[in-house]
Design a protein around this motif. Structure first.
Motif, PDB file in Angstrom:
ATOM      1  N   LEU A  14     -15.850  26.631 -37.307  1.00  0.00           N
ATOM      2  CA  LEU A  14     -14.840  27.635 -37.654  1.00  0.00           C
ATOM      3  C   LEU A  14     -15.450  29.030 -37.724  1.00  0.00           C
ATOM      4  N   ILE A  15     -16.666  29.126 -38.263  1.00  0.00           N
ATOM      5  CA  ILE A  15     -17.352  30.427 -38.335  1.00  0.00           C
ATOM      6  C   ILE A  15     -17.659  30.939 -36.929  1.00  0.00           C
ATOM      7  N   VAL A  16     -18.098  30.038 -36.051  1.00  0.00           N
ATOM      8  CA  VAL A  16     -18.341  30.425 -34.657  1.00  0.00           C
ATOM      9  C   VAL A  16     -17.037  30.917 -34.039  1.00  0.00           C
ATOM     10  N   GLY A  17     -15.938  30.261 -34.386  1.00  0.00           N
ATOM     11  CA  GLY A  17     -14.636  30.670 -33.888  1.00  0.00           C
ATOM     12  C   GLY A  17     -14.255  32.068 -34.339  1.00  0.00           C
ATOM     13  N   VAL A  18     -14.593  32.398 -35.591  1.00  0.00           N
ATOM     14  CA  VAL A  18     -14.325  33.747 -36.099  1.00  0.00           C
ATOM     15  C   VAL A  18     -15.079  34.781 -35.267  1.00  0.00           C
ATOM     16  N   THR A  19     -16.322  34.468 -34.946  1.00  0.00           N
ATOM     17  CA  THR A  19     -17.137  35.366 -34.135  1.00  0.00           C
ATOM     18  C   THR A  19     -16.513  35.593 -32.762  1.00  0.00           C
ATOM     19  N   ILE A  20     -16.041  34.509 -32.148  1.00  0.00           N
ATOM     20  CA  ILE A  20     -15.386  34.612 -30.838  1.00  0.00           C
ATOM     21  C   ILE A  20     -14.102  35.427 -30.951  1.00  0.00           C
ATOM     22  N   ALA A  21     -13.347  35.176 -32.018  1.00  0.00           N
ATOM     23  CA  ALA A  21     -12.085  35.889 -32.221  1.00  0.00           C
ATOM     24  C   ALA A  21     -12.320  37.385 -32.386  1.00  0.00           C
ATOM     25  N   LEU A  22     -13.351  37.750 -33.137  1.00  0.00           N
ATOM     26  CA  LEU A  22     -13.666  39.168 -33.340  1.00  0.00           C
ATOM     27  C   LEU A  22     -13.957  39.862 -32.012  1.00  0.00           C
ATOM     28  N   GLY A  23     -14.752  39.216 -31.173  1.00  0.00           N
ATOM     29  CA  GLY A  23     -15.081  39.800 -29.878  1.00  0.00           C
ATOM     30  C   GLY A  23     -13.862  39.926 -28.974  1.00  0.00           C
TER      31      GLY A  23
END
Length: 220
Positions: free
Chosen positions: A147-156
């Motif tokens: 989920l944290i990795v997903g947040v990073t992808i979403a931010l980009g």
């Protein structure tokens, strides 16, 4: 060297971009996280499988995701103007950013939760855990690294969308790149805005990866 006015403009554009990206991501998760959880829970093999609910949310999510952001940006101008009072600027851009981000985030959340080991879920069920307990204490906890990795992808991704909004005066670095770099042929300003955008993405990605590794139980 840039004049003080250009430096001030870039400084303002930088913070407008950060503001749009962070606020849109946060609001996107307010909608996308529960939507993603519902998709995972009601989908095939989910703990509360429901074909009707899943199909409805699946269609809505796919329809919104299939609309190119620039078209969506223009399409919902009336809604943006109703909610914010205007259709341009960084605050107004947040509305289409959230609408575009929510289904994207939901799909990433759904994917992350589906990666949770079924054995862990079955163990929780055998101990009498209810649906909400499994969601909050098993699924979200076990999938936290993903989920944290997903947040990073979403931010980009949202950062990229915010830059596109510059085409219609959305504010931020994208607006500066379009108005000065493209319309006025000031290539140096365009290059600087691109470099700043790339650096922002790199910093956000690095922070996200550091946090995900820290929370990853496999590294302990």
């Amino acid at each position: 060297m840039f004049s003080s006015e250009v430096v001030k403009m870039l400084y303002t554009g930088f913070w407008e971009t950060i503001y749009m990206t962070l606020v849109s991501t946060a609001l996107g998760y307010v909608i996308g996280l529960p939507l993603g959880v519902t998709l995972a829970v009601t989908g095939k093999g989910g703990i509360r499988e429901n074909k009707v609910v899943y199909r409805i949310l699946d269609v809505i999510s796919n329809v919104i995701r299939s609309i190119p952001f620039l078209i969506l940006l223009i399409l919902i101008i009336p809604l943006t103007r109703f909610l914010v009072g205007k259709s341009y600027g960084s605050s107004a851009t947040i509305v289409p950013l959230v609408i575009a981000a929510a289904p994207f985030i939901a799909r990433m959340v759904e994917s992350s939760l589906q990666e949770v080991d079924e054995g862990v879920i079955e163990a929780a069920k055998s101990m009498g855990a209810g649906t909400w307990t499994i969601i909050f204490r098993v699924l979200l906890v076990e999938a936290r690294t993903s989920l944290i990795v997903g947040v990073t992808i979403a931010l980009g991704t949202i950062l990229g969308y915010s830059a596109m909004a510059g085409v219609v005066g959305g504010g931020g670095l994208g607006d500066i790149a379009i108005r000065y770099g493209y319309y006025r042929y000031q290539t140096d300003i365009m290059v600087v805005t691109i470099v700043i955008l790339v650096l922002i993405v790199q910093v956000l990605q690095a922070l996200g990866m550091m946090l995900s590794k820290k929370l990853d139980r496999r590294n302990k």
